[in-house]
Motif scaffolding. Structure first.
Motif, short mmCIF file in Angstrom:
data_model
loop_
_atom_site.label_atom_id
_atom_site.label_comp_id
_atom_site.label_asym_id
_atom_site.label_seq_id
_atom_site.Cartn_x
_atom_site.Cartn_y
_atom_site.Cartn_z
N LYS A 16 0.84 -1.20 0.00
CA LYS A 16 0.00 0.00 0.00
C LYS A 16 0.87 1.24 0.00
O LYS A 16 1.70 1.45 0.90
N GLN A 17 0.70 2.05 -1.03
CA GLN A 17 1.41 3.32 -1.14
C GLN A 17 0.41 4.46 -1.11
O GLN A 17 -0.69 4.36 -1.66
N PHE A 18 0.81 5.55 -0.45
CA PHE A 18 -0.03 6.74 -0.39
C PHE A 18 0.66 7.88 -1.15
O PHE A 18 1.86 8.10 -0.99
N GLN A 19 -0.12 8.58 -1.96
CA GLN A 19 0.38 9.75 -2.66
C GLN A 19 0.22 10.95 -1.74
O GLN A 19 -0.89 11.31 -1.34
N MET A 20 1.33 11.57 -1.37
CA MET A 20 1.29 12.69 -0.44
C MET A 20 1.11 14.02 -1.19
O MET A 20 1.25 14.08 -2.42
N GLU A 21 0.81 15.08 -0.44
CA GLU A 21 0.55 16.39 -1.06
C GLU A 21 1.76 16.94 -1.79
O GLU A 21 1.63 17.67 -2.77
N ASP A 22 2.96 16.58 -1.32
CA ASP A 22 4.18 17.06 -1.99
C ASP A 22 4.60 16.13 -3.14
O ASP A 22 5.72 16.22 -3.64
N LYS A 23 3.67 15.23 -3.53
CA LYS A 23 3.85 14.31 -4.66
C LYS A 23 4.80 13.14 -4.38
O LYS A 23 5.06 12.32 -5.24
N ARG A 24 5.33 13.09 -3.17
CA ARG A 24 6.12 11.92 -2.79
C ARG A 24 5.18 10.76 -2.48
O ARG A 24 4.03 10.96 -2.12
N ARG A 25 5.68 9.55 -2.62
CA ARG A 25 4.89 8.36 -2.32
C ARG A 25 5.42 7.70 -1.06
O ARG A 25 6.62 7.47 -0.92
N LEU A 26 4.51 7.41 -0.15
CA LEU A 26 4.86 6.76 1.10
C LEU A 26 4.38 5.31 1.05
O LEU A 26 3.20 5.05 0.84
N THR A 27 5.30 4.38 1.24
CA THR A 27 4.96 2.95 1.25
C THR A 27 4.70 2.52 2.68
O THR A 27 5.63 2.34 3.46
N ALA A 28 3.41 2.38 3.02
CA ALA A 28 3.03 2.03 4.40
C ALA A 28 3.13 0.53 4.65
O ALA A 28 3.49 0.09 5.75
N VAL A 29 2.79 -0.27 3.64
CA VAL A 29 2.91 -1.73 3.71
C VAL A 29 3.67 -2.17 2.46
O VAL A 29 3.31 -1.79 1.35
N ASN A 30 4.72 -2.96 2.67
CA ASN A 30 5.65 -3.24 1.57
C ASN A 30 5.81 -4.75 1.34
O ASN A 30 6.52 -5.42 2.07
N ASP A 31 5.06 -5.28 0.36
CA ASP A 31 5.23 -6.66 -0.08
C ASP A 31 5.06 -7.66 1.07
O ASP A 31 5.91 -8.53 1.29
N VAL A 32 3.95 -7.55 1.78
CA VAL A 32 3.69 -8.40 2.95
C VAL A 32 2.91 -9.65 2.53
O VAL A 32 1.91 -9.56 1.82
N SER A 33 3.39 -10.80 3.00
CA SER A 33 2.70 -12.08 2.78
C SER A 33 2.58 -12.81 4.12
O SER A 33 3.57 -12.90 4.86
N LEU A 34 1.40 -13.32 4.42
CA LEU A 34 1.20 -14.12 5.63
C LEU A 34 -0.07 -14.94 5.50
O LEU A 34 -0.89 -14.72 4.60
N LYS A 35 -0.24 -15.91 6.40
CA LYS A 35 -1.41 -16.77 6.42
C LYS A 35 -2.04 -16.78 7.80
O LYS A 35 -1.34 -16.74 8.81
N LEU A 36 -3.36 -16.85 7.82
CA LEU A 36 -4.12 -16.99 9.06
C LEU A 36 -4.89 -18.29 8.98
O LEU A 36 -5.61 -18.55 8.00
N TYR A 37 -4.75 -19.13 10.01
CA TYR A 37 -5.40 -20.43 10.02
C TYR A 37 -6.67 -20.40 10.86
O TYR A 37 -6.83 -19.57 11.76
N GLU A 38 -7.58 -21.31 10.55
CA GLU A 38 -8.86 -21.36 11.24
C GLU A 38 -8.65 -21.61 12.73
O GLU A 38 -7.91 -22.50 13.13
N GLY A 39 -9.30 -20.79 13.55
CA GLY A 39 -9.19 -20.92 15.00
C GLY A 39 -7.93 -20.33 15.59
O GLY A 39 -7.69 -20.44 16.79
N GLU A 40 -7.13 -19.66 14.77
CA GLU A 40 -5.86 -19.11 15.22
C GLU A 40 -6.02 -17.64 15.61
O GLU A 40 -6.84 -16.92 15.06
#
Length: 320
Positions: A16-40
């Motif tokens: 997730k990247q956000f476009q800021m007012e000064d036209k810079r891009r802020l990467t808040a979440v960067n290539d995240v992978s994970l799994k959630l299992y049932e009941g976990e």
């Protein structure tokens, strides 16, 4: 949780990247992978600004990913729209940090709890009061609270009402975003105990987001540690104290306050400030704060690698 189990939720290369007012891009979440299992219960921990809440917002479709996938029950839900998105919200609910802002101050507790059920036409107005009373009882509150307004409740009581509303639709996943951070320690313990009881009874899966590593360890099956938008370590909670490897995870553990600490033990603090998310270093993002930093750390970004059963670390110290 055992890897052979089928995940209920999979996050694949989410960014997730956000476009800021000064036209810079802020990467808040960067290539995240994970799994959630049932009941976990999957704990998500890290300093403010590490991307925990942004990740949660994408899972419940409050933010749209820049890239990557969100897969629920083997179905890609990343780009759901309209009625399909609305129906999906029944299955994945969220409890927010600032509960007061999620309540309509003019609605009574019973109306707040019954509203999702009425919206999905799961009950009618005539049965709303009875259903609200049942849900209040499920979270340890009497029917006497049904006709109160949010401002007439304590913080812990409001949190219980929020939990009652979240479970009313019988979701499969609940994302808990800093749900105990504003509560007194005694009330915090009660809310955590309630969440654990509901998980067992309703077979819920949780993503539990918190900055307090001690709380995350106690309620979670696995712990995911994030730093500046990246996952740096995933480890079983029962092994967190003994087997955590990443220098950042170790620093977080050393900085935890505890009444059980010995008189002569030191509380370590993480030196320096994290680098600006607008100008991350070319190598490891933690390199400027790490006492074990080497030349390779300054040049190459570490990849998240398996170093043991259910244990992944992104650190050059463990490159094979």
């Amino acid at each position: 949780m055992e890897e052979k189990k089928q995940p209920i939720l999979e996050i694949e290369n989410l960014t997730k990247q956000f476009q800021m007012e000064d036209k810079r891009r802020l990467t808040a979440v960067n290539d995240v992978s994970l799994k959630l299992y049932e009941g976990e219960c999957l704990g998500l921990v890290g300093e403010s600004g590490c991307g925990k809440s942004t990740l949660a917002d994408m899972i419940v479709h409050l933010e749209e990913p820049t890239s990557g996938k969100i897969i629920f029950r083997n179905q890609d839900i990343t780009n759901l729209r309209g009625e399909k998105l609305r129906q999906n919200r029944r299955k994945i609910q969220m409890i927010f940090q600032d509960i007061s802002e999620t309540f309509n101050p003019r609605m009574k507790v019973r109306e707040t709890i019954a509203e999702p059920l009425l919206n999905f036409k799961l009950i009618d107005k005539h049965s709303a009061r009875k259903k609200a009373a049942e849900l209040l009882e499920a979270v340890g509150m009497s029917e006497n609270f049904a006709d109160r307004y949010p401002h007439q409740l304590s913080g812990g009581q409001r949190q219980r009402v929020a939990i009652a509303r979240a479970v009313s639709l019988k979701p499969e996943i609940i994302v808990c975003d800093e749900v105990t951070s504003a509560l007194d320690v005694s009330v915090q313990k009660q809310v955590l105990s309630l969440l654990e009881d509901l998980q067992r009874k309703e077979k819920l899966s949780y993503i539990f987001i918190c900055h307090d590593l001690a709380v995350v360890k106690n309620i979670s099956h696995r712990v995911v540690v994030m730093y500046l938008g990246k996952i740096v370590e995933i480890i079983d909670s029962c092994k967190l104290i003994s087997s955590a490897c990443h220098p950042y995870t170790k620093a977080l553990l050393s900085s935890v306050l505890s009444v059980k600490k010995a008189d002569n033990s030191r509380i370590e603090i993480i030196k320096d400030e994290p680098p600006s998310p607008y100008c991350l270093p070319p190598g490891c993002s933690f390199s400027s704060r790490c006492e074990r930093c080497s030349d390779v750390c300054l040049k190459e970004k570490p990849e998240l690698k398996v170093i043991g059963k259910s244990h992944l670390v992104a650190c050059h110290l463990f490159d094979k």
